[in-house]
Design a protein around this motif. Sequence first.
Motif, mmCIF file in Angstrom:
data_model
loop_
_atom_site.group_PDB
_atom_site.id
_atom_site.type_symbol
_atom_site.label_atom_id
_atom_site.label_comp_id
_atom_site.label_asym_id
_atom_site.label_seq_id
_atom_site.Cartn_x
_atom_site.Cartn_y
_atom_site.Cartn_z
ATOM 1 N N THR A 186 4.535 -9.735 29.290
ATOM 2 C CA THR A 186 5.459 -9.776 30.434
ATOM 3 C C THR A 186 6.597 -10.766 30.211
ATOM 4 O O THR A 186 7.492 -10.878 31.046
ATOM 5 C CB THR A 186 4.695 -10.163 31.715
ATOM 6 O OG1 THR A 186 4.059 -11.432 31.506
ATOM 7 C CG2 THR A 186 3.656 -9.105 32.061
ATOM 8 N N ARG A 387 3.649 2.188 31.823
ATOM 9 C CA ARG A 387 4.856 1.359 31.878
ATOM 10 C C ARG A 387 5.850 1.813 30.807
ATOM 11 O O ARG A 387 5.486 2.085 29.663
ATOM 12 C CB ARG A 387 4.468 -0.095 31.647
ATOM 13 C CG ARG A 387 5.646 -1.068 31.683
ATOM 14 C CD ARG A 387 5.188 -2.462 31.285
ATOM 15 N NE ARG A 387 4.122 -2.933 32.156
ATOM 16 C CZ ARG A 387 3.327 -3.952 31.854
ATOM 17 N NH1 ARG A 387 3.486 -4.594 30.705
ATOM 18 N NH2 ARG A 387 2.384 -4.338 32.689
ATOM 19 N N ASP A 388 7.112 1.929 31.197
ATOM 20 C CA ASP A 388 8.148 2.370 30.255
ATOM 21 C C ASP A 388 8.211 1.405 29.066
ATOM 22 O O ASP A 388 8.415 0.199 29.238
ATOM 23 C CB ASP A 388 9.510 2.427 30.945
ATOM 24 C CG ASP A 388 9.592 3.567 31.950
ATOM 25 O OD1 ASP A 388 8.818 4.517 31.795
ATOM 26 O OD2 ASP A 388 10.412 3.481 32.882
#
Length: 766
Positions: A186, A387-388
């Motif tokens: 992240t 998630r892209d």
Amino acid sequence: MSVVGIDLGNLQSVISVARNRGIDVICNEVSNRATPSLVSFGVQQRYLGEAAKTQEVSNYKNTVGSLKRLAGRTLSDPDLQEFEKKFIAGELVDVDGQVGVKVNYLGESQSFSNVQLLAMYLSKLKEITANEINGPVSDCVITVPGWFTEVQRRAIMSASQIAGLNCLRLVNDLTAAALGYGITKTDLPEDKPRTVAFVDVGHSDYSVAIVSFVKGQLTVRGSAFDKHFGGRNFDAVIAEHLATEFKEKFKIDVYTNQKALLRLMVASERCKKVLSANPQAPVNIESIMDDRDVQTIVNRTDFEEWAAPLFTRTEDTLRKALENAGLTVEDIDAVEMVGGSTRIPAIKTTISNFFGKPISTTLNQDEAVSRGAALQCAMLSPVFKVRDFRVGDICSHPIKLEWTKSPEDEDTEIVVFDNNNSIPSTKMLTFHRSEPFTLEAKYAVPEALPRGINPWLGQYTIKDVKPASNGEPAQIKVKVRLNIHGIMSVESAHTVEEKVVEEEVTNKDGEKETKKTKKLVKTGDLTIVSGTTSLPHNLVDQYTEKESQMVATDKLIMATEAAKNSLEEYGYDMRDKIVGPLSEYIDASVKDKFVEDLNTVVDWIYDEGYDQPKSVYVEKLDALKAVGTPVVERYREAEERPRAANSLREAIQRVTQEAMSGDDKYSHIPAQDKQDIVDRGDRARRWLDEQLAKQEKVPKCETPVLFARDIAKEEEAVVAFATPILNKPKPIPKPAAEESADAPMADADEKKEDAKEEKKDEMDID
């Protein structure tokens, strides 16, 4: 719908599935998270994975490993003859132009190609997955080394098709690991990339990839490979020194005995693993050969000295990967390692020293590649939302197209997909021709390929080519694609002509006007006749049919073995019980004959009954159960009847006590309803006493007159009768507002009564 990632390893494979909002590594039938990459053949059936591992030594001539290393190879391949042959005990043969192995299967000599062997193993992985997810398996992503050539990739694709798997993508193993690493981060930067070196030292090869990460994207910058460096090389080093020691100390030469050599290799692999975590490792091999037991101790310092040349090779590949990526050591932000052999301390130290930084431990060394493959499969599947995250992989071997020179050409070849070209990728080439022509696809740098791999990829003939309408050579557009699997193809070809086209345009005054412009306009599609390194369709169909037959044979044999085991188990189990706890529940006139039948069946199984059809075992088991099942049922009834009777009595007592209690929660229930519950309980109690009395008169070896299920049914009836009555809700009390409104009226009535009393008193006085 299943979403599966398969890390196809040379020693073992790992399977992952996407489910429960995460990625799970699944276990095989013996609860191992990795399945040996082995296929073994027997007199009656095949043994795949764990079952083949148990026969690796005892049935070595018919057990095949190194399945991944055989993919796409030919028998004459020098790389195969020099390096791979010594790791395969079976006889290598040519099968339909591919390398295969000759084995003894179903009592006869048979040969199977490398694609068939891979398909057999993938079928096993498919079965393991189906058993785990309790459903069919179709879509998957399979990992391959980045250095795999097109013929090797096509072999894996064909094998997956034969096994009934829909391979959505062949992904490079370190790209899969990088995906698993990056998609969970992240804190990836949005501008300056974070560059990570991924190092994979597996069982048979060594790969390095330099990958840059930014938010939502990974890009492989460069890679390098050592195709003959891995854990098996370290095993061989240990085995070589132990063989020398055993020859001096115990006077035995393991190289003269194939089984002894296999036992030594297994012990060497175990020794290597122990040395990865300990300073020394004991080696004990029982009956290695000539009924001799051998033992010794290997020190880690000695092992590192023996393997010093191998550790030197480690740096060469790291240096080449940086060079291909156009980076230096200072550009690397982190180093991630995967693969079982990276646990060797000296390898870790060498790599850490080269990059000048400690090794990161973000990834699971054994499972990271498989998890990344499952993530890639989920991203390609329409039923999963992931998630892209964009994956930018690269081509490891540059590809060129060649053609015969024509008057319109200055060159006769072009590199269409250069080294580090992105995957997938599409190029549009232009040719000027008046007649059909042929393009040949080849690897541009043959010396960089695995030795023995033919650089030729395919031949594509563009048909129906004619001169343009003006008599000049036609302008032809050829669409060339390097697809998601890393496989090159010529997808389409069409002619274009320059024509004058009228278009409506808006001028500066805002008015519409017609303008004539020259444009290239498509005038017709051209036919392409291609020949590639893929297997012919009829051969794939033939292999698929053969695999289906072998799967059916395996299932029948397994079902037959299960039926035989059930019969044997029943015979032994019932033989002991019929003279023990079941003795009183079988008629004496039947007992002796039944015991004799049980003994006969047990003896028969180990004699002429050892190899019989499934139907024979089932028939004999049914015949025994026809006598034994009623006996077992009578015994079970005798055990369960008292428990059921006690349960009924407790239920009667419970509902009766609740009905007759003075508890306020039952105060609203009419007395008659409560009495009905008591009466129903009395009827049930009398019925039970009567039935138990009747049962007491029935011998244990006869069919009971009272069954536990009947008692349980009566208990359900009593509870069903009492529950609605006892759960009847209390009447709803009047609201407080109504009570206050009624109060004045009550007071008025009381005053009237008082007045009457006063008048009555007065009259009495008069």
